[in-house]
Design a protein around this motif. Structure first.
Motif, mmCIF file in Angstrom:
data_model
loop_
_atom_site.group_PDB
_atom_site.id
_atom_site.type_symbol
_atom_site.label_atom_id
_atom_site.label_comp_id
_atom_site.label_asym_id
_atom_site.label_seq_id
_atom_site.Cartn_x
_atom_site.Cartn_y
_atom_site.Cartn_z
ATOM 1 N N GLU A 286 -31.741 119.345 7.778
ATOM 2 C CA GLU A 286 -32.046 117.924 7.876
ATOM 3 C C GLU A 286 -31.734 117.244 6.543
ATOM 4 O OE1 GLU A 286 -36.248 117.305 6.664
ATOM 5 O OE2 GLU A 286 -36.622 118.765 8.261
ATOM 6 N N SER A 287 -30.583 117.572 5.959
ATOM 7 C CA SER A 287 -30.312 117.027 4.632
ATOM 8 C C SER A 287 -30.129 115.519 4.709
ATOM 9 C CB SER A 287 -29.107 117.710 3.993
ATOM 10 O OG SER A 287 -27.942 117.284 4.606
ATOM 11 N N LYS A 288 -30.811 114.856 3.792
ATOM 12 C CA LYS A 288 -30.830 113.398 3.787
ATOM 13 C C LYS A 288 -29.641 112.845 3.043
ATOM 14 C CE LYS A 288 -35.653 112.270 3.876
ATOM 15 N NZ LYS A 288 -36.779 111.995 3.026
ATOM 16 N N LYS A 289 -29.131 111.699 3.541
ATOM 17 C CA LYS A 289 -28.032 111.060 2.835
ATOM 18 C C LYS A 289 -28.579 110.241 1.671
ATOM 19 C CE LYS A 289 -24.857 110.957 6.631
ATOM 20 N NZ LYS A 289 -24.363 110.247 7.778
ATOM 21 N N ALA A 290 -27.906 110.350 0.535
ATOM 22 C CA ALA A 290 -28.392 109.640 -0.644
ATOM 23 C C ALA A 290 -27.266 108.870 -1.321
ATOM 24 C CB ALA A 290 -28.990 110.639 -1.634
ATOM 25 N N VAL A 291 -27.600 107.684 -1.809
ATOM 26 C CA VAL A 291 -26.660 106.914 -2.625
ATOM 27 C C VAL A 291 -27.100 107.047 -4.080
ATOM 28 C CG1 VAL A 291 -25.926 104.577 -3.244
ATOM 29 C CG2 VAL A 291 -25.952 105.270 -0.857
ATOM 30 N N LEU A 292 -26.129 107.310 -4.961
ATOM 31 C CA LEU A 292 -26.460 107.455 -6.375
ATOM 32 C C LEU A 292 -26.283 106.115 -7.080
ATOM 33 C CD1 LEU A 292 -24.532 110.758 -7.147
ATOM 34 C CD2 LEU A 292 -26.629 110.403 -5.856
ATOM 35 N N VAL A 293 -27.251 105.748 -7.883
ATOM 36 C CA VAL A 293 -27.206 104.458 -8.576
ATOM 37 C C VAL A 293 -27.233 104.702 -10.082
ATOM 38 C CG1 VAL A 293 -28.251 102.175 -8.746
ATOM 39 C CG2 VAL A 293 -28.617 103.561 -6.676
ATOM 40 N N MET B 155 -22.760 110.767 -14.000
ATOM 41 C CA MET B 155 -22.847 110.473 -12.561
ATOM 42 C C MET B 155 -22.384 111.698 -11.753
ATOM 43 S SD MET B 155 -24.199 107.548 -11.972
ATOM 44 C CE MET B 155 -23.834 106.992 -10.318
ATOM 45 N N LYS B 156 -21.364 112.375 -12.276
ATOM 46 C CA LYS B 156 -20.866 113.575 -11.594
ATOM 47 C C LYS B 156 -21.982 114.650 -11.586
ATOM 48 C CE LYS B 156 -17.131 116.784 -12.007
ATOM 49 N NZ LYS B 156 -16.705 117.507 -13.176
ATOM 50 N N GLU B 157 -22.666 114.729 -12.716
ATOM 51 C CA GLU B 157 -23.745 115.706 -12.815
ATOM 52 C C GLU B 157 -24.890 115.355 -11.844
ATOM 53 O OE1 GLU B 157 -24.863 117.667 -16.657
ATOM 54 O OE2 GLU B 157 -26.507 116.255 -16.476
ATOM 55 N N LEU B 158 -25.155 114.047 -11.719
ATOM 56 C CA LEU B 158 -26.211 113.600 -10.804
ATOM 57 C C LEU B 158 -25.857 113.980 -9.360
ATOM 58 C CD1 LEU B 158 -28.904 111.942 -10.770
ATOM 59 C CD2 LEU B 158 -27.538 109.941 -10.175
ATOM 60 N N TRP B 159 -24.579 113.882 -9.038
ATOM 61 C CA TRP B 159 -24.082 114.284 -7.716
ATOM 62 C C TRP B 159 -24.424 115.758 -7.473
ATOM 63 C CZ3 TRP B 159 -21.036 110.918 -4.508
ATOM 64 C CH2 TRP B 159 -20.525 111.507 -3.358
ATOM 65 N N GLY B 160 -24.126 116.595 -8.465
ATOM 66 C CA GLY B 160 -24.421 118.039 -8.377
ATOM 67 C C GLY B 160 -25.917 118.284 -8.236
ATOM 68 N N LEU B 161 -26.716 117.507 -8.954
ATOM 69 C CA LEU B 161 -28.176 117.677 -8.877
ATOM 70 C C LEU B 161 -28.680 117.327 -7.486
ATOM 71 C CD1 LEU B 161 -29.302 116.202 -12.322
ATOM 72 C CD2 LEU B 161 -29.686 118.538 -11.543
ATOM 73 N N CYS B 162 -28.089 116.261 -6.898
ATOM 74 C CA CYS B 162 -28.478 115.858 -5.541
ATOM 75 C C CYS B 162 -28.191 116.994 -4.557
ATOM 76 C CB CYS B 162 -27.640 114.654 -5.109
ATOM 77 S SG CYS B 162 -28.493 113.124 -5.330
ATOM 78 N N GLU B 163 -27.018 117.566 -4.684
ATOM 79 C CA GLU B 163 -26.660 118.672 -3.792
ATOM 80 C C GLU B 163 -27.595 119.853 -4.001
ATOM 81 O OE1 GLU B 163 -21.887 117.970 -3.111
ATOM 82 O OE2 GLU B 163 -22.547 119.081 -4.863
ATOM 83 N N TYR C 105 -29.855 117.244 -0.865
ATOM 84 C CA TYR C 105 -29.457 115.932 -0.351
ATOM 85 C C TYR C 105 -27.950 115.907 -0.139
ATOM 86 C CZ TYR C 105 -34.013 113.980 -1.430
ATOM 87 O OH TYR C 105 -35.356 113.716 -1.449
ATOM 88 N N GLU C 106 -27.519 114.969 0.690
ATOM 89 C CA GLU C 106 -26.078 114.809 0.888
ATOM 90 C C GLU C 106 -25.650 113.490 0.236
ATOM 91 O OE1 GLU C 106 -22.896 113.847 4.394
ATOM 92 O OE2 GLU C 106 -24.906 114.446 4.998
ATOM 93 N N PRO C 107 -25.051 113.571 -0.973
ATOM 94 C CA PRO C 107 -24.653 112.317 -1.617
ATOM 95 C C PRO C 107 -23.501 111.681 -0.834
ATOM 96 C CG PRO C 107 -24.378 114.219 -3.104
ATOM 97 C CD PRO C 107 -24.674 114.754 -1.749
ATOM 98 N N VAL C 108 -23.619 110.368 -0.565
ATOM 99 C CA VAL C 108 -22.576 109.726 0.255
ATOM 100 C C VAL C 108 -21.827 108.642 -0.513
ATOM 101 C CG1 VAL C 108 -23.549 110.203 2.530
ATOM 102 C CG2 VAL C 108 -24.356 108.217 1.251
ATOM 103 N N GLY C 109 -22.247 108.306 -1.712
ATOM 104 C CA GLY C 109 -21.534 107.293 -2.475
ATOM 105 C C GLY C 109 -22.288 106.913 -3.722
ATOM 106 N N CYS D 176 -26.984 96.719 1.455
ATOM 107 C CA CYS D 176 -25.892 96.704 2.443
ATOM 108 C C CYS D 176 -25.168 98.047 2.443
ATOM 109 C CB CYS D 176 -24.861 95.626 2.091
ATOM 110 S SG CYS D 176 -25.453 93.994 2.421
ATOM 111 N N PHE D 177 -24.872 98.514 1.235
ATOM 112 C CA PHE D 177 -24.136 99.771 1.102
ATOM 113 C C PHE D 177 -24.903 100.927 1.750
ATOM 114 C CE2 PHE D 177 -22.646 103.323 -1.868
ATOM 115 C CZ PHE D 177 -21.457 103.502 -1.179
ATOM 116 N N MET D 178 -26.223 100.906 1.566
ATOM 117 C CA MET D 178 -27.035 101.979 2.139
ATOM 118 C C MET D 178 -27.050 101.901 3.664
ATOM 119 S SD MET D 178 -30.092 102.535 -0.587
ATOM 120 C CE MET D 178 -30.635 104.028 0.208
#
Ligand SMILES: Nc1nc2c(ncn2[C@@H]2O[C@H](COP(=O)(O)OP(=O)(O)OP(=O)(O)O)[C@@H](O)[C@H]2O)c(=O)[nH]1
Ligand SMILES: [Mg+2]
Length: 453
Positions: free
Chosen positions: A8-15, A29-37, A41-45, A70-72
């Motif tokens: 049930e991995s949740k979609k996440a937007v990184l800010v 930001m790239k590192e934050l993407w890795g941390l989300c994974e 979580y599933e980073p989507v943008g 809107c993006f979310m």
């Protein structure tokens, strides 16, 4: 803060709000993407903004909030993860404005640590760090929880998350006091182990470095190449391509080709802006490095952020009071960097520096490459592992002193200790005692000075 399972991995937007250099920001930001994974979580943008000064109440500006909303919706993201630290009121306001779950990098890292902690000590440390983080943020977190329909939010390590979240400040403080007492007891046990190791006189080599640099892989390779006799010393450690795969400290005994032994410790990796609560909670674990005789600074040489990562490691060591301990810099994953210009330049410099040194082979582009206290190698392929062991051995034993001892038979423990810790030469059993030729560390020399002949 929530725990996620893969199903049930949740979609996440990184800010992210850019306040400094653009290059460093992109890497963060790239590192934050890795941390989300790593958190499931599933980073989507990503959504970024340049701001000289963040907004007091919501960190990002009003227009940006509307755009992010809107993006979310477009990406069906249920969670916004901020690179920058949010104050308790910013967290609470953003939750209301965005009408979704909101967390910052600190909360994300705390979640990962909570998922990964296995030993009693790590669990206590993480729970204590999470509660301290939670304390001033209770209201924002309740909003997060209600957004999840009251389920799935776990602030404890035992899965009773919902209940934990409902606890008021007083309860949390009480729990923190309990945790402090339990941690003191566990730290006492750790100290006893340290004292035991110290008595045995085997030097300690501590691996430190940025998360995912290859520390656990290096420990496994050293164990595989230099197997110890005891089965408990052969047990491999968990190594995986993910941030914070290791949280618990493991110590293994390594016996190199010289016949000498050292203890090698693998522990939690560092990261830029490691949450303050975590540094404090993990202080006793991280301080293992402070007691080491030698530090292996493991660096992922193939990572474009390696300079920043080395800086973070250096700063963390300084903060821990471990900056005066001798270091070998292990430029790991060099197998991935062999054909890069930078590596070739290193190799050329190396050749130039070596010119005129008789009896050494040309290395040019091949591993390992050794320059002073640096070794370019690969823990994965094993290239350079023997040379690294030699470097460790050399550093650890460089101040050893050659002596001849006569040990009385009444001191049976002395011979045993010397066999484990000294560089042994000849041993003869005579009428008056045991004659031993060996090289001793200054500490052992002090201990056995009366037997020197
Ligand atoms: N190509 C290459 N990959 C490597 C090397 N060393 C490690 N890796 C890979 O890098 C990833 C991370 O390795 P780990 O040993 O778990 O790294 P770590 O430093 O212990 O990381 P944490 O415990 O998460 O802090 C794994 O997928 C390893 O296979 C290497 O020398 N070359
Ligand atoms: Mg590891």
């Amino acid at each position: 803060m929530t725990e996620n399972t893969e199903s049930e991995s949740k979609k996440a937007v990184l800010v992210g709000v850019r306040t400094g250099s653009s290059n460093e920001f992109d890497l963060s930001m790239k590192e934050l993407w890795g941390l989300c994974e790593a958190c499931g979580y599933e980073p989507v943008g990503t959504s970024t903004q340049n701001l000289l000064r963040p907004e007091n109440s919501t960190y990002i500006g009003k227009g940006k909030i509307a755009e992010l909303k809107c993006f979310m919706e477009e990406t069906e993201a249920q969670c916004a993860v901020f690179l920058n630290d949010l104050t308790p009121s910013q967290l609470s306001n953003l939750c209301s404005e965005l009408d979704c779950e909101v967390m910052d990098k600190t909360a994300l890292i705390l979640n990962i640590f909570s998922d990964r902690a296995r030993t009693k000590e790590a669990k206590l440390q993480v729970e204590s760090a999470r509660l301290k983080y939670m304390l001033p943020r209770l209201s924002g977190m309740r909003k997060n929880l209600s957004r999840q329909g009251g389920t799935g939010g776990s602030m404890s390590n035992k899965g009773s998350g919902e209940k934990q979240l409902e606890l008021d400040r007083r309860h949390i403080e009480k729990r923190l006091a309990q945790l402090r007492r339990s941690l003191e007891a566990v730290e006492g046990e750790r100290e006893t182990q340290r004292q035991k190791r110290k008595r045995e006189g085997i030097p300690l080599v501590a691996m430190v470095g940025y998360t995912n640099a290859g520390k656990s892989t290096l420990m496994n390779k050293l164990m595989e190449t230099f197997p110890a006799s005891a089965p408990s010393e052969k047990k491999t450690v968990f190594a995986r391509d993910m941030l914070f795969a290791t949280l618990d400290t493991t110590v293994r005994r390594i016996r190199t080709d010289s016949g000498r032994e050292f203890l090698l410790s693998d522990t939690v990796g560092f990261i830029k802006d490691l949450p303050h609560e975590l540094i404090k909670a993990f202080r006793s674990t991280l301080e293992e490095a402070k007691r080491a005789d030698l530090i292996l600074n493991v660096v992922d040489y193939s990572d474009p952020s390696r300079d920043m990562q080395m800086r973070v490691t250096e700063e963390t060591l300084r903060e821990l009071g471990a900056s005066s301990i001798p270091v070998i810099h292990v430029m790991n994953k060099s197998d991935r960097a062999l054909d890069t210009d930078e590596f070739l330049r290193e190799a050329e410099n190396f050749e130039a520096a070596k010119e005129g040194t008789p009896g050494e082979d040309k290395i040019s582009g091949r591993l390992p490459l050794i320059r002073g206290d640096r070794i370019y190698m690969s823990a994965k392929t094993g290239e350079g592992i023997a040379e690294l062991a030699e470097m460790i051995d050399g550093k650890l034993y460089e101040d050893y002193i050659d002596v001849e001892l006569l040990i009385p038979y009444s001191d049976s423990g002395a011979e045993h200790e010397l066999r484990g810790s000294a560089v042994m030469g000849s041993v003869e059993y005579g009428r008056d005692g045991i004659s031993v030729k060996c090289a001793l560390s200054p500490r052992l020399l002090g201990k056995y000075r009366e037997y020197v002949i």
